[in-house]
Motif scaffolding. Structure first.
Motif, short mmCIF file in Angstrom:
data_model
loop_
_atom_site.label_atom_id
_atom_site.label_comp_id
_atom_site.label_asym_id
_atom_site.label_seq_id
_atom_site.Cartn_x
_atom_site.Cartn_y
_atom_site.Cartn_z
N ALA A 115 -9.60 -0.84 -9.86
CA ALA A 115 -10.87 -0.05 -9.21
C ALA A 115 -10.94 1.56 -9.16
CB ALA A 115 -11.57 -1.54 -8.57
N VAL A 116 -11.37 2.14 -9.05
CA VAL A 116 -11.63 3.11 -8.22
C VAL A 116 -12.22 3.60 -7.55
CG1 VAL A 116 -11.68 6.00 -8.10
CG2 VAL A 116 -10.17 4.23 -10.04
N VAL A 117 -12.93 3.76 -6.45
CA VAL A 117 -13.53 3.98 -5.13
C VAL A 117 -13.44 5.55 -4.96
CG1 VAL A 117 -14.70 3.67 -3.01
CG2 VAL A 117 -13.49 1.99 -4.05
N ALA A 118 -14.72 6.24 -5.37
CA ALA A 118 -15.18 7.81 -5.02
C ALA A 118 -15.73 8.05 -4.29
CB ALA A 118 -15.58 8.59 -6.37
N ASN A 119 -14.87 8.08 -2.72
CA ASN A 119 -14.85 8.01 -0.90
C ASN A 119 -15.34 9.29 -0.36
OD1 ASN A 119 -16.33 6.63 1.60
ND2 ASN A 119 -13.82 7.09 2.14
N ALA A 120 -14.46 10.37 -1.32
CA ALA A 120 -14.18 11.17 -0.85
C ALA A 120 -15.48 12.63 -0.33
CB ALA A 120 -12.89 12.43 -1.25
N GLY A 121 -15.16 12.90 0.45
CA GLY A 121 -16.88 13.77 0.40
C GLY A 121 -17.08 14.39 2.29
N ALA A 176 0.79 -0.93 -0.39
CA ALA A 176 0.14 0.10 -0.22
C ALA A 176 1.26 0.60 0.14
CB ALA A 176 -0.93 0.12 0.58
N ALA A 177 0.47 2.27 -0.59
CA ALA A 177 0.64 3.83 -0.40
C ALA A 177 -0.70 4.85 -0.19
CB ALA A 177 1.77 4.03 -2.14
N TYR A 178 0.36 5.75 -0.01
CA TYR A 178 -0.52 6.97 0.07
C TYR A 178 0.02 8.42 -0.52
CZ TYR A 178 2.61 8.52 3.22
OH TYR A 178 3.52 9.73 3.71
N TRP A 179 -1.14 8.89 -1.25
CA TRP A 179 -1.06 10.19 -1.72
C TRP A 179 -1.56 11.39 -1.21
CZ3 TRP A 179 -0.12 5.86 -3.64
CH2 TRP A 179 0.59 5.57 -4.68
N GLU A 180 -1.17 12.38 -0.43
CA GLU A 180 -1.91 14.01 0.44
C GLU A 180 -2.53 14.32 -0.72
OE1 GLU A 180 -1.50 16.49 3.86
OE2 GLU A 180 0.47 15.21 3.49
N THR A 181 -3.75 14.49 -1.16
CA THR A 181 -3.81 15.29 -2.36
C THR A 181 -5.58 15.32 -2.04
OG1 THR A 181 -3.93 15.55 -4.76
CG2 THR A 181 -4.52 13.25 -3.54
N ASP A 182 -6.13 16.68 -2.75
CA ASP A 182 -7.37 17.13 -2.18
C ASP A 182 -7.74 16.55 -4.27
OD1 ASP A 182 -9.37 18.65 -3.53
OD2 ASP A 182 -8.74 20.86 -2.30
N VAL A 183 -9.11 15.73 -3.87
CA VAL A 183 -9.96 15.95 -4.97
C VAL A 183 -10.17 16.82 -6.27
CG1 VAL A 183 -9.79 13.38 -3.93
CG2 VAL A 183 -11.31 14.97 -3.87
N THR A 184 -10.30 17.46 -5.17
CA THR A 184 -10.93 19.25 -6.03
C THR A 184 -9.76 19.47 -7.22
OG1 THR A 184 -10.96 20.77 -4.78
CG2 THR A 184 -12.57 19.33 -4.69
N ASP A 185 -8.65 19.64 -6.96
CA ASP A 185 -7.37 19.72 -8.39
C ASP A 185 -7.01 18.80 -9.38
OD1 ASP A 185 -4.95 20.73 -8.89
OD2 ASP A 185 -4.20 21.30 -6.70
N ASP A 186 -7.71 19.32 -10.01
CA ASP A 186 -7.74 18.41 -11.51
C ASP A 186 -6.26 18.21 -11.67
OD1 ASP A 186 -10.06 18.16 -11.83
OD2 ASP A 186 -10.32 20.11 -13.00
N LYS A 187 -5.09 19.35 -11.29
CA LYS A 187 -3.57 18.85 -12.07
C LYS A 187 -3.23 18.48 -10.76
CE LYS A 187 0.62 21.05 -12.95
NZ LYS A 187 1.46 20.29 -11.84
N LEU A 210 -19.24 16.61 -5.30
CA LEU A 210 -19.57 15.85 -7.09
C LEU A 210 -18.23 16.09 -8.03
CD1 LEU A 210 -21.48 15.47 -9.55
CD2 LEU A 210 -22.27 18.00 -9.53
N ILE A 211 -17.90 17.95 -7.88
CA ILE A 211 -16.57 17.59 -8.90
C ILE A 211 -15.83 17.69 -8.19
CG2 ILE A 211 -14.82 20.02 -9.64
CD1 ILE A 211 -17.24 21.67 -8.87
N GLY A 212 -15.38 16.68 -7.00
CA GLY A 212 -13.85 15.57 -6.67
C GLY A 212 -14.38 14.52 -7.34
N SER A 213 -15.54 13.89 -7.28
CA SER A 213 -15.33 12.62 -8.37
C SER A 213 -15.39 12.12 -9.55
CB SER A 213 -17.16 11.93 -7.60
OG SER A 213 -17.42 12.32 -6.32
N ALA A 214 -15.67 13.71 -10.31
CA ALA A 214 -15.64 14.11 -11.39
C ALA A 214 -14.35 13.85 -11.84
CB ALA A 214 -17.09 14.93 -11.75
#
Length: 296
Positions: free
Chosen positions: A89-95, A60-71, A118-122
């Motif tokens: 597989a991807v689980v869009a769970n952030a909320g 496992a590994a982790y990345w500290e990132t904001d799902v709303t930041d497209d770049k 919404l936008i973070g999921s997209a």
């Protein structure tokens, strides 16, 4: 006699979980790890993500990132691919969530709920779709009973979850010919920091208390995570927690007028007892989001 053995379709496959630092995301990461998956954990709280990653048995590994930041999400997807290979597989769970009267809501907080849910999921889907195309993978969108019905005093959350559901339906139709499966998870109250914090606020505590008994029950995150992990294994189009939520689908058009009818008498009574106030972003995850946005 032939002995049937349990298949492990996720063994050795890479699964991305957003919002993995705590609550349902952390519990789901453990459930997927139990099924042999390699986990790419995404979230805002690096120290907690590190703890979750260290608790898992498989890679496992982790990345500290904001799902709303497209770049940032696109960069993260490239890093995940370089570390693990293509994602299966991807689980869009952030909320996040907030409560209170819409008329008095903070526009920035209200907008942030839409952005994350919404936008973070997209953004999550867009960043990892190249992997899912190559692996004929699976995308699971976490939504809520709020996507099927509605609730006063939680306008941003309801709008964001309904939008996320609609996005997932559209995405499913768009990528089906490429053999990418898209699932939608409908969850009711799950025992997380966000729900526990909601119960500290009279406006939301009373809201849950006025729901029918089965609908107000809070379910353990570990139980919900097992059901979600099975949905990922089986590439399900829909998963419900609790299972009775499936029965709401055929009658969901009845919910808004019913809620309006009850709210017309109950909201004035509740407000006389205690004035409604905005909650801000709920739970430790909400506070982490606040800190991340205000960091220099």
């Amino acid at each position: 006699m032939r002995i049937r053995t349990r298949t492990r379709p996720l063994k050795g496959r890479t699964v991305v979980v957003t919002g993995a630092a705590r609550g349902l995301g952390a519990a789901l990461s453990r459930a997927l790890d139990d099924r042999g998956a390699r986990l790419a954990l995404l979230g805002l709280e690096g120290a907690r993500l590190e703890e979750v990653a260290a608790s898992l048995r498989h890679e496992a590994a982790y990345w500290e990132t904001d799902v709303t930041d497209d770049k940032a999400m696109a960069d993260t997807a490239r890093q995940v691919r370089a570390r693990f290979g293509p994602v299966s597989a991807v689980v869009a769970n952030a909320g996040v969530a907030e409560g209170g009267p819409f008329a008095d809501s903070d526009p920035d907080v209200w907008r942030r709920v839409i952005e994350v849910n919404l936008i973070g999921s997209a953004s999550t889907a867009r960043s990892f779709l190249p992997d899912l195309f190559s692996t004929q993978g699976y995308y699971l969108q976490i939504t809520s009973l709020a996507a099927m019905g509605t609730s006063p005093l939680m306008s941003a959350y309801c709008a964001s979850k309904a939008g996320a559901e609609s996005f997932a339906h559209a995405l499913r139709a768009e990528v089906a010919h490429q053999r990418v499966a898209v699932g939608i998870a409908y969850l009711n109250w799950i025992d997380t920091d966000m729900v526990r914090d909601a119960d500290r606020h009279a406006v939301l505590r009373e809201l849950r208390g006025h729901m029918p008994r089965p609908a107000r029950k809070v379910h353990p995150a570990d139980v919900a995570s097992e059901r979600l992990a099975t949905a990922v294994e089986q590439r399900r189009a829909a998963v419900y927690m609790p299972a009775w939520l499936r029965a709401v689908q055929p009658v969901r058009a009845l919910l808004p007028p019913l809620v309006t009818h009850v709210a017309r008498t109950e909201l004035p009574r509740l407000e006389r007892e205690e004035p409604f106030e905005a909650t801000g972003l709920l739970g430790a995850g909400g506070r982490a989001d606040d800190r991340a946005r205000r960091a220099p």
